[in-house]
Design a protein around this motif. Structure first.
Motif, short mmCIF file in Angstrom:
data_model
loop_
_atom_site.label_atom_id
_atom_site.label_comp_id
_atom_site.label_asym_id
_atom_site.label_seq_id
_atom_site.Cartn_x
_atom_site.Cartn_y
_atom_site.Cartn_z
N PHE A 56 0.83 -1.21 0.00
CA PHE A 56 0.00 0.00 0.00
C PHE A 56 0.87 1.27 0.00
CE2 PHE A 56 -2.06 3.36 2.47
CZ PHE A 56 -3.26 3.52 1.78
N PHE A 57 1.87 1.30 0.89
CA PHE A 57 2.70 2.51 0.99
C PHE A 57 3.57 2.69 -0.26
CE2 PHE A 57 2.23 1.59 5.69
CZ PHE A 57 1.29 2.59 5.90
N MET A 58 4.16 1.60 -0.73
CA MET A 58 5.05 1.71 -1.90
C MET A 58 4.25 2.13 -3.14
SD MET A 58 8.23 0.96 -0.99
CE MET A 58 9.11 0.11 0.34
N LYS A 59 3.03 1.59 -3.29
CA LYS A 59 2.20 2.00 -4.45
C LYS A 59 1.86 3.48 -4.35
CE LYS A 59 -0.34 -2.08 -6.03
NZ LYS A 59 -1.58 -2.85 -5.78
N GLY A 60 1.60 3.93 -3.14
CA GLY A 60 1.33 5.36 -2.92
C GLY A 60 2.53 6.20 -3.30
N LEU A 61 3.71 5.74 -2.94
CA LEU A 61 4.93 6.47 -3.32
C LEU A 61 5.05 6.53 -4.85
CD1 LEU A 61 7.69 5.15 -0.84
CD2 LEU A 61 6.26 7.19 -0.63
N THR A 62 4.80 5.41 -5.48
CA THR A 62 4.88 5.37 -6.95
C THR A 62 3.92 6.39 -7.56
OG1 THR A 62 5.45 3.03 -6.88
CG2 THR A 62 4.61 3.87 -8.99
N GLN A 63 2.71 6.45 -7.00
CA GLN A 63 1.70 7.38 -7.55
C GLN A 63 2.14 8.83 -7.50
OE1 GLN A 63 -1.86 6.42 -5.42
NE2 GLN A 63 -2.36 4.73 -6.80
N ILE A 64 2.98 9.17 -6.51
CA ILE A 64 3.42 10.57 -6.46
C ILE A 64 4.87 10.71 -6.93
CG2 ILE A 64 1.73 11.27 -4.71
CD1 ILE A 64 4.08 11.20 -2.67
N GLY A 65 5.35 9.70 -7.61
CA GLY A 65 6.65 9.81 -8.30
C GLY A 65 7.86 9.59 -7.42
N ILE A 66 7.69 8.91 -6.30
CA ILE A 66 8.86 8.59 -5.46
C ILE A 66 9.31 7.17 -5.81
CG2 ILE A 66 9.76 8.36 -3.11
CD1 ILE A 66 7.66 10.36 -2.18
N PRO A 67 10.50 7.05 -6.39
CA PRO A 67 10.92 5.74 -6.91
C PRO A 67 11.13 4.73 -5.79
CG PRO A 67 12.75 7.29 -6.98
CD PRO A 67 11.53 8.09 -6.56
N ASN A 68 10.69 3.50 -6.01
CA ASN A 68 10.85 2.45 -4.99
C ASN A 68 10.90 1.09 -5.68
OD1 ASN A 68 8.02 1.10 -4.75
ND2 ASN A 68 7.63 3.29 -4.96
N HIS A 69 11.20 0.08 -4.88
CA HIS A 69 11.51 -1.25 -5.44
C HIS A 69 10.28 -2.09 -5.75
CE1 HIS A 69 11.56 -3.71 -1.40
NE2 HIS A 69 10.46 -3.00 -1.53
N PHE A 70 9.08 -1.66 -5.33
CA PHE A 70 7.90 -2.53 -5.44
C PHE A 70 7.45 -2.70 -6.89
CE2 PHE A 70 3.37 -3.35 -5.60
CZ PHE A 70 3.23 -4.41 -4.72
N LEU A 71 7.23 -3.94 -7.28
CA LEU A 71 6.72 -4.20 -8.63
C LEU A 71 5.30 -4.75 -8.57
CD1 LEU A 71 9.92 -5.82 -10.21
CD2 LEU A 71 9.04 -3.51 -10.64
N LYS A 72 5.07 -5.77 -7.72
CA LYS A 72 3.78 -6.45 -7.76
C LYS A 72 3.64 -7.35 -6.54
CE LYS A 72 1.47 -9.52 -10.93
NZ LYS A 72 1.52 -10.83 -11.36
N ARG A 73 2.46 -7.38 -5.95
CA ARG A 73 2.23 -8.38 -4.89
C ARG A 73 1.91 -9.71 -5.55
NH1 ARG A 73 -2.04 -10.24 -2.01
NH2 ARG A 73 -3.41 -8.67 -2.89
N LEU A 74 2.52 -10.77 -5.06
CA LEU A 74 2.34 -12.09 -5.69
C LEU A 74 1.31 -12.93 -4.97
CD1 LEU A 74 6.12 -12.86 -6.29
CD2 LEU A 74 4.45 -12.09 -7.99
N ASN A 75 1.31 -12.85 -3.65
CA ASN A 75 0.37 -13.63 -2.85
C ASN A 75 0.36 -13.05 -1.45
OD1 ASN A 75 2.59 -14.80 -1.41
ND2 ASN A 75 2.91 -16.14 -3.16
N MET A 76 -0.20 -13.79 -0.50
CA MET A 76 -0.38 -13.23 0.84
C MET A 76 0.91 -12.78 1.52
SD MET A 76 -3.61 -15.31 2.41
CE MET A 76 -2.89 -15.44 3.97
N ARG A 77 1.97 -13.48 1.22
CA ARG A 77 3.22 -13.17 1.93
C ARG A 77 4.36 -12.71 1.04
NH1 ARG A 77 3.54 -14.75 7.16
NH2 ARG A 77 1.76 -15.95 7.85
N GLU A 78 4.12 -12.64 -0.26
CA GLU A 78 5.25 -12.37 -1.16
C GLU A 78 4.96 -11.23 -2.13
OE1 GLU A 78 7.23 -16.78 -1.54
OE2 GLU A 78 5.71 -16.21 -2.99
#
Ligand code: TMP
Ligand code: ASP
Length: 253
Positions: A56-78
């Motif tokens: 949730f937080f990383m996607k929010g950062l992406t939305q406002i142009g703050i670069p981060n490592h998150f690409l995609k949630r894969l499942n409950m823990r990954e």
């Protein structure tokens, strides 16, 4: 099926080789540690919550142009993340005095700071992640002056974002820690937010009651950590509001 390759196991997460070069799979464990792993426990559902919250937080950062490592949630823990070279520093931003700053400077917890203060700690468990100055960082080559400037700017942008998001749901962002990694795009290197952003690495206090909704609940034996993290997730709309506990199987969809 071939067993996937474990790249690194930390206290709360495991990194596996990703499906494509330049990616890792980040697995969130239920393990909690404090005081440099002197205190340890397994807390049912923590990994599931932190996976969702960090997403949730990383996607929010992406939305406002703050670069981060998150690409995609894969499942409950990954989650799938971009491979980075972690800078060996913990970057802490504080809005109010608490924790080690209160101890170090004799400030009572909750004292508003004149402005957000950025601190750096060397990531070294054997030494207990000591506070270091910018002088140390440059002299010992842990990061360059340009990296430092970029890290401070990134950390303060994350602070603005996180403070706003949390305040909107009645939570005060007292402080937090992020880790930053280097990535290369051809010959150019950039710094991006890495690791995780979750209640494990923030101090979050209810605005009205001051109730702690972060890992201090575990560090200081203040009750159920899962309940605290579930409350944060519920307020942010990360979990449906009719769900009361993260370990229930209906929770994650
Ligand atoms: P501190 O007051 O103990 O120095 O912690 C400052 C912030 O950093 C707080 O939000 C908790 C977070 N933190 C971590 O994420 N990992 C750590 O190992 C420590 C010591 C703190
Ligand atoms: N990183 C610390 C530990 O390993 C935990 C903390 O206080 O956040 O124990």
């Amino acid at each position: 099926m071939a067993r996937r390759k474990k790249i690194y196991e930390g206290k709360a997460k495991i990194l596996y080789e990703g499906p494509e070069p330049g990616t890792f799979v980040q697995y969130f464990k239920d393990d909690a540690t404090a005081f440099n792993a002197e205190k340890k426990a397994t807390i049912d559902g923590k990994g599931v919550l932190n996976n969702r919250l960090s997403e949730f937080f990383m996607k929010g950062l992406t939305q406002i142009g703050i670069p981060n490592h998150f690409l995609k949630r894969l499942n409950m823990r990954e989650q799938l993340i971009r491979q980075v070279e972690i800078i060996p520093l913990e970057v802490i931003v504080r809005n109010f005095a608490a924790g080690s700053m209160s101890t170090r400077l004799g400030l009572s917890e909750g004292t508003a700071l004149p402005r957000p203060i950025v601190e750096f700690c060397l990531k070294d468990d054997k030494l207990g992640d000591p506070l270091v100055s910018e002088e140390h960082i440059i002299a010992f080559g842990w990061a360059s002056q340009q990296d430092l400037d970029d890290m401070v700017a990134l950390a303060l942008r994350v602070n603005d974002f996180m403070s706003g998001v949390m305040l909107a749901v009645g939570i005060k962002l007292v402080d937090f820690k992020i880790e930053i990694g280097r990535v290369w795009d051809n010959d150019f290197q950039r710094l991006i937010v890495a690791d995780e952003i979750s209640p494990d690495s923030c101090r979050l206090w209810d605005v009205e009651t001051g109730q702690k909704l972060d890992k201090d609940v575990f560090r200081r034996d203040l009750g159920s950590l899962t309940d605290a993290y579930t409350e944060v997730a519920r307020r942010l709309g990360v979990l449906p509001s009719n769900v009361t506990h993260a370990t229930k199987p209906t929770l994650i969809n």
